[in-house]
Design an enzyme around this catalytic site. Structure first.
Site, PDB file in Angstrom:
ATOM      1  N   ALA A 110       0.854  -1.195   0.000  1.00 27.29           N
ATOM      2  CA  ALA A 110       0.000   0.000   0.000  1.00 27.29           C
ATOM      3  C   ALA A 110       0.888   1.243   0.000  1.00 27.29           C
ATOM      4  O   ALA A 110       0.687   2.175  -0.791  1.00 27.29           O
ATOM      5  CB  ALA A 110      -0.919  -0.020   1.217  1.00 27.29           C
TER       6      ALA A 110
ATOM      7  N   ASP B  29      -1.711  -9.006 -11.935  1.00 32.27           N
ATOM      8  CA  ASP B  29      -0.374  -9.440 -12.324  1.00 32.27           C
ATOM      9  C   ASP B  29       0.264  -8.129 -12.778  1.00 32.27           C
ATOM     10  O   ASP B  29      -0.091  -7.607 -13.840  1.00 32.27           O
ATOM     11  CB  ASP B  29      -0.425 -10.446 -13.469  1.00 32.27           C
ATOM     12  CG  ASP B  29       0.966 -10.942 -13.824  1.00 32.27           C
ATOM     13  OD1 ASP B  29       1.862 -10.093 -14.038  1.00 32.27           O
ATOM     14  OD2 ASP B  29       1.173 -12.165 -13.879  1.00 32.27           O
ATOM     15  N   HIS B  30       1.141  -7.579 -11.979  1.00 31.74           N
ATOM     16  CA  HIS B  30       1.530  -6.192 -12.261  1.00 31.74           C
ATOM     17  C   HIS B  30       2.285  -6.045 -13.583  1.00 31.74           C
ATOM     18  O   HIS B  30       2.362  -4.957 -14.130  1.00 31.74           O
ATOM     19  CB  HIS B  30       2.293  -5.564 -11.085  1.00 31.74           C
ATOM     20  CG  HIS B  30       3.739  -5.918 -10.999  1.00 31.74           C
ATOM     21  ND1 HIS B  30       4.185  -7.091 -10.459  1.00 31.74           N
ATOM     22  CD2 HIS B  30       4.852  -5.241 -11.382  1.00 31.74           C
ATOM     23  CE1 HIS B  30       5.506  -7.115 -10.523  1.00 31.74           C
ATOM     24  NE2 HIS B  30       5.943  -6.010 -11.076  1.00 31.74           N
TER      25      HIS B  30
ATOM     26  N   HIS C  59       4.106 -13.807 -14.279  1.00 28.41           N
ATOM     27  CA  HIS C  59       4.546 -12.707 -15.148  1.00 28.41           C
ATOM     28  C   HIS C  59       5.054 -13.192 -16.512  1.00 28.41           C
ATOM     29  O   HIS C  59       4.683 -12.640 -17.549  1.00 28.41           O
ATOM     30  CB  HIS C  59       5.675 -11.916 -14.485  1.00 28.41           C
ATOM     31  CG  HIS C  59       5.354 -11.418 -13.106  1.00 28.41           C
ATOM     32  ND1 HIS C  59       4.105 -10.959 -12.755  1.00 28.41           N
ATOM     33  CD2 HIS C  59       6.119 -11.297 -11.986  1.00 28.41           C
ATOM     34  CE1 HIS C  59       4.125 -10.572 -11.485  1.00 28.41           C
ATOM     35  NE2 HIS C  59       5.324 -10.769 -10.994  1.00 28.41           N
TER      36      HIS C  59
HETATM   37  C1  BG6 Z   1       7.276  -9.531  -8.091  1.00 31.89           C
HETATM   38  C2  BG6 Z   1       8.138 -10.583  -7.475  1.00 31.89           C
HETATM   39  O1  BG6 Z   1       6.042 -10.067  -8.505  1.00 31.89           O
HETATM   40  O2  BG6 Z   1       7.938  -8.966  -9.206  1.00 31.89           O
HETATM   41  C3  BG6 Z   1       9.479 -10.027  -7.082  1.00 31.89           C
HETATM   42  O3  BG6 Z   1       7.490 -11.137  -6.334  1.00 31.89           O
HETATM   43  C4  BG6 Z   1      10.128  -9.327  -8.243  1.00 31.89           C
HETATM   44  O4  BG6 Z   1      10.335 -11.051  -6.593  1.00 31.89           O
HETATM   45  C5  BG6 Z   1       9.167  -8.344  -8.887  1.00 31.89           C
HETATM   46  O5  BG6 Z   1      11.268  -8.650  -7.752  1.00 31.89           O
HETATM   47  C6  BG6 Z   1       9.762  -7.784 -10.164  1.00 31.89           C
HETATM   48  O6  BG6 Z   1       8.946  -6.761 -10.640  1.00 31.89           O
HETATM   49  P1  BG6 Z   1       9.517  -5.611 -11.567  1.00 31.89           P
HETATM   50  O7  BG6 Z   1       8.328  -4.780 -11.881  1.00 31.89           O
HETATM   51  O8  BG6 Z   1      10.557  -4.884 -10.765  1.00 31.89           O
HETATM   52  O9  BG6 Z   1      10.131  -6.288 -12.750  1.00 31.89           O
END
Ligand code: BG6
Length: 487
Positions: A16, A179-180, A241
């Site tokens: 958050a 899923d970001h 991802h």
């Molecule tokens: C997260 C993982 O979903 O994604 C992390 O749990 C990882 O371990 C992260 O570091 C990476 O995200 P990004 O946006 O920095 O590539």
């Protein structure tokens, strides 16, 4: 946009603080929040509204990409924020929460449109969803949505169990699984780009030799030993991802696809992915774990020396895989996917290597020729590069690649969470993971989990600050390829 109450479980947590508040604030600056917007933060700690607002202010000042010190704006933004203490197992707390939400809805004269955001560990999902259902929080005359963070399950069975429990309280169309990676601006552009007739015409095994998807990180396990040592790169990054990137890239969307179509096509990709047998996993999956080394000039310790990690841990911090999609468009095109911690550089990118059709011509032996490449840089920089071979005017008979480049200036690029929260507020599920995709991803990954568990796949230790174990290079070399841009 419809008036909304944003109910945030885990309001005092790290996610958050780092992502959700700054994202909401940036949406507010861009006037992308509903005009009537109410936020109720929930946590175990007793907090007054004022202290809660002060905490949120702190997070904005630390993490917002814009206007981080604009006190007047921040103050106005925070006027929508209230706090309520909640023990997720206590029915009475949900009743109190309902009262507070209704009172705010009345004050603001807004309908009961409620978005429940679960920024908490997955072990709490089920209890909270049931609490929402039983207390009547979710059965009002407006809409309701449930936004949840990963991980969605630990393997195929646990994901199915979780989904079944959630679906007692929420219908699939009300569940927004974050899923970001799907919120990253360039990943969102892939949807449109692959519908573009110029690219669409090339998007087949006729022209494409292989595809490489990389998500390298320089960080190690950080302070997450308890979580990470049980999941490894395969669950933490690959199952979600990386497979989502694969689906977004290969789904052959028709023009003007809506969210239903996007989900249908993504599911088709997963169904066409050639399944692995447990016994064959070691032929196409490389498992790695980092040793001590130097990352960007700094010495770092190895994985098994990290605090909280057992010296005997066999957990994977790196995975490289070769996948094949058995459908009309992609049959015969290898997809190489890798992700690792403590790598040489932070970089998420997709490289499309085109077939060398010129080989067939009389210029076959020309010097300096490298294949045409299309590169999508997803992060930390965002860009697209097309590298084309052309003739070098100075050296007759030689080829010289030219690059066409597009790069976004970093300040202009919204954070993934801004895009995703905006879509959830709008009720647009396009960039969220549908249950079908999640289930099929776990199904595909399951033999890998089992093969790792039973040690059927060797664990290669790689030096921190490199591109992973040499076996990852060999995986491509066997097919006559190499990872692009590893120097
Ligand atoms: C997260 C993982 O979903 O994604 C992390 O749990 C990882 O371990 C992260 O570091 C990476 O995200 P990004 O946006 O920095 O590539």
């Amino acid at each position: 946009m419809e008036p909304t109450t944003f109910v945030l479980f885990g309001a005092t947590g790290d996610l958050a603080k780092r992502k959700i508040y700054p994202a909401l604030y940036n949406l507010y600056i861009d006037r992308k929040l509903p005009q009537s917007f109410s936020l109720v933060g929930l946590g175990r700690r007793e907090l007054s509204d004022e202290s809660f607002q002060a905490n949120v202010e702190q997070s904005i000042r630390t993490f917002s990409r814009r206007e981080a010190n604009n006190s007047a704006l921040i103050k106005d933004f925070l006027s929508a924020f209230r706090y309520s203490v909640l023990d997720i197992g206590r029915k009475e707390d949900y009743r109190k929460l309902l009262q507070l939400i209704e009172q705010r809805e009345e004050e603001l004269r807004i309908p009961p449109n409620r978005l429940f955001y679960l920024s908490v560990g997955p072990e709490f999902f089920e209890t909270i969803a049931a609490g929402i259902e039983e207390s009547g929080l979710g059965s009002a005359n407006g809409w309701r949505r449930l936004v949840i963070e990963k991980p969605f399950g630990h393997d195929l069975q646990s994901a199915r169990d979780l989904n079944q429990k959630l679906s007692k309280a929420f219908a699939e169309h009300e569940i927004y699984r974050i899923d970001h990676y799907l919120g990253k601006p360039l990943v969102q552009k892939l949807e449109i780009l692959q519908q573009n007739p110029v690219l669409n015409a090339l998007w087949t095994n006729r022209y494409i030799a292989n595809v490489q998807i990389t998500a390298n990180e320089t960080v190690g396990v950080e302070e997450r030993a308890g979580y990470y040592d049980h999941v490894g790169a395969v669950r933490d990054m690959f199952q979600n991802h990386m497979l989502q990137l694969l689906m977004m890239l290969t789904s052959h969307l028709p023009n003007n696809s809506d969210s239903e179509m996007v989900r249908f096509k993504k599911k088709k990709v997963m169904e066409a992915l050639e399944p692995l047998q447990k016994e064959e996993v070691s032929a196409s999956i490389i498992r790695g774990q980092y040793k001590a080394g130097t990352v960007q000039g700094k010495p770092v310790i190895g994985y098994t020396s990290e605090p909280g990690i057992a010296s005997t841990s066999m957990n994977d911090t790196f995975i490289a895989a070769k996948l094949q999609i058995d459908d009309f468009f992609w049959r015969g095109v290898p997809f190489y996917i890798r992700t690792g911690k403590r790598m040489k550089e932070k970089s998420t990118r997709i490289v499309i290597e085109f077939k060398e059709l010129l080989k067939m011509s009389s210029q076959a032996n020309a010097e300096g020729k490298s294949p045409n490449l299309l590169v999508f840089e997803i992060s930390p920089n965002e860009g697209i590069t097309l590298q084309l071979n052309t003739r070098d005017p100075l050296h007759k008979g030689e080829f010289k690649p030219i690059q066409m480049d597009f790069h976004e200036s970093r300040d202009d690029v919204p954070e993934a969470y801004e895009n995703l929260i905006y879509d959830a507020l709008h009720g647009d599920p396009t960039f969220f993971a549908h249950w079908d995709e999640v289930e099929l991803s776990w199904k595909w990954v399951q033999p890998i989990l089992e093969a790792f568990e039973e040690n059927l796949v060797p664990l290669h230790r790689y030096e921190a600050g490199t591109y992973g174990p040499a076996e990852s290079d060999a995986l491509l070399a066997k097919d006559g390829y190499h990872w692009w841009f590893d120097d």
